[in-house]
Design a protein around this motif. Structure first.
Motif, PDB file in Angstrom:
ATOM      1  N   GLU A  83      14.772 105.372  -4.202  1.00  0.00           N
ATOM      2  CA  GLU A  83      15.894 104.465  -5.008  1.00  0.00           C
ATOM      3  C   GLU A  83      15.496 103.420  -5.690  1.00  0.00           C
ATOM      4  O   GLU A  83      16.095 102.843  -6.227  1.00  0.00           O
ATOM      5  N   GLN A 108      22.161 112.862 -15.277  1.00  0.00           N
ATOM      6  CA  GLN A 108      22.104 111.362 -15.156  1.00  0.00           C
ATOM      7  C   GLN A 108      22.582 110.988 -13.625  1.00  0.00           C
ATOM      8  O   GLN A 108      23.224 111.613 -12.998  1.00  0.00           O
ATOM      9  N   PRO A 109      21.869 109.814 -13.206  1.00  0.00           N
ATOM     10  CA  PRO A 109      22.447 109.330 -11.766  1.00  0.00           C
ATOM     11  C   PRO A 109      23.896 108.859 -11.834  1.00  0.00           C
ATOM     12  O   PRO A 109      24.573 108.822 -12.974  1.00  0.00           O
ATOM     13  N   ALA A 110      24.581 108.954 -10.704  1.00  0.00           N
ATOM     14  CA  ALA A 110      25.935 108.605 -10.432  1.00  0.00           C
ATOM     15  C   ALA A 110      26.041 107.185 -10.828  1.00  0.00           C
ATOM     16  O   ALA A 110      25.231 106.299 -10.625  1.00  0.00           O
ATOM     17  N   ASN A 111      27.182 106.706 -11.572  1.00  0.00           N
ATOM     18  CA  ASN A 111      27.344 105.553 -12.126  1.00  0.00           C
ATOM     19  C   ASN A 111      26.452 104.871 -13.020  1.00  0.00           C
ATOM     20  O   ASN A 111      26.322 103.649 -13.080  1.00  0.00           O
ATOM     21  N   TRP A 112      25.877 105.470 -13.821  1.00  0.00           N
ATOM     22  CA  TRP A 112      24.841 105.243 -14.726  1.00  0.00           C
ATOM     23  C   TRP A 112      25.451 104.387 -15.650  1.00  0.00           C
ATOM     24  O   TRP A 112      25.016 103.575 -16.275  1.00  0.00           O
ATOM     25  N   GLN A 113      26.930 104.513 -15.975  1.00  0.00           N
ATOM     26  CA  GLN A 113      27.390 103.615 -17.059  1.00  0.00           C
ATOM     27  C   GLN A 113      27.666 101.983 -16.513  1.00  0.00           C
ATOM     28  O   GLN A 113      27.984 101.241 -17.133  1.00  0.00           O
ATOM     29  N   TRP A 114      27.363 101.902 -15.199  1.00  0.00           N
ATOM     30  CA  TRP A 114      27.324 100.597 -14.665  1.00  0.00           C
ATOM     31  C   TRP A 114      26.447  99.583 -15.076  1.00  0.00           C
ATOM     32  O   TRP A 114      26.288  98.543 -14.927  1.00  0.00           O
ATOM     33  N   TYR A 130      15.854 110.876 -16.651  1.00  0.00           N
ATOM     34  CA  TYR A 130      16.862 109.749 -16.130  1.00  0.00           C
ATOM     35  C   TYR A 130      16.202 108.964 -15.155  1.00  0.00           C
ATOM     36  O   TYR A 130      16.139 109.110 -13.969  1.00  0.00           O
TER      37      TYR A 130
END
Length: 191
Positions: free
Chosen positions: A29, A100-106, A181
């Motif tokens: 992680e 892309q990992p989840a919530n990449w836009q954060w 990613y």
């Protein structure tokens, strides 16, 4: 957020019994604080952790832990620069079967810096054409620089008397064309 979380803990130290660095071994992680143990590989995580040593955070962790324990920040004996960032933009496209990992836009594309200074100075951060300069006091300062193009990270501390330091961490290169990613932080600290 590393320094901000510590500041919140220290400000509330009279109401908090204990702080524990729980993410020591979360290699997969990308949350680990200590060195990667080469003989003990975390299954299926080498692609994200190899070359991403987070050991530099240990000195910053110790600085804040001292303040949490005693209520006073320790004296700064020498100038230090701590830098970290992802090596790739959050919205870049990669040829990666995992996607892309989840919530990449954060996430935000910044070079983050914590500077510990013995005396006031001008601190400069640069990565290609992206650069910033700040006049900061002695003690701890938190800075950030947007990252937008392929570049190598540098930092410097300059004083009117000519003293200071220059720091160019080996391998700290931001690339707009990631091979995968990988949202792990590249972490470096001046000697």
């Amino acid at each position: 957020m590393f320094a901000q979380h510590w500041e919140l803990l220290i400000a509330n130290r009279d109401r908090i019994v204990m702080v524990q660095g729980m993410t020591w071994n979360d290699w997969g992680e990308s949350h680990y604080l200590g060195p990667l143990i080469q003989d003990e590989k975390e299954p299926e995580s080498q692609a994200w952790v190899d070359g991403f040593d987070h050991t530099a955070w240990l000195d910053l962790f110790a600085y804040h832990a001292h303040a949490f324990k005693t209520g006073d920040y320790p004296a700064i004996g020498r100038d230090r620069i701590f830098l970290w960032s992802r090596l790739y933009p959050s919205n870049a496209n990669a040829n990666d079967s995992l996607g892309q990992p989840a919530n990449w836009q954060w996430t935000r594309d910044f070079l983050w810096a914590v500077v510990l200074l013995t005396d006031p100075a001008t601190v400069m951060l640069q990565c290609g054409p992206d650069q910033g300069s700040w006049d900061v006091p002695s003690g701890l300062s938190k800075l950030k620089l947007p990252l937008t193009v392929d570049c190598s990270v540098t930092a410097s501390v300059q004083r009117a008397d000519g003293s200071g330091m220059y720091f160019s961490p080996a391998g700290f290169t931001f690339s707009t064309a990631p091979p995968s990613y990988n949202f792990n932080a590249f972490v470096a600290a001046s000697p």
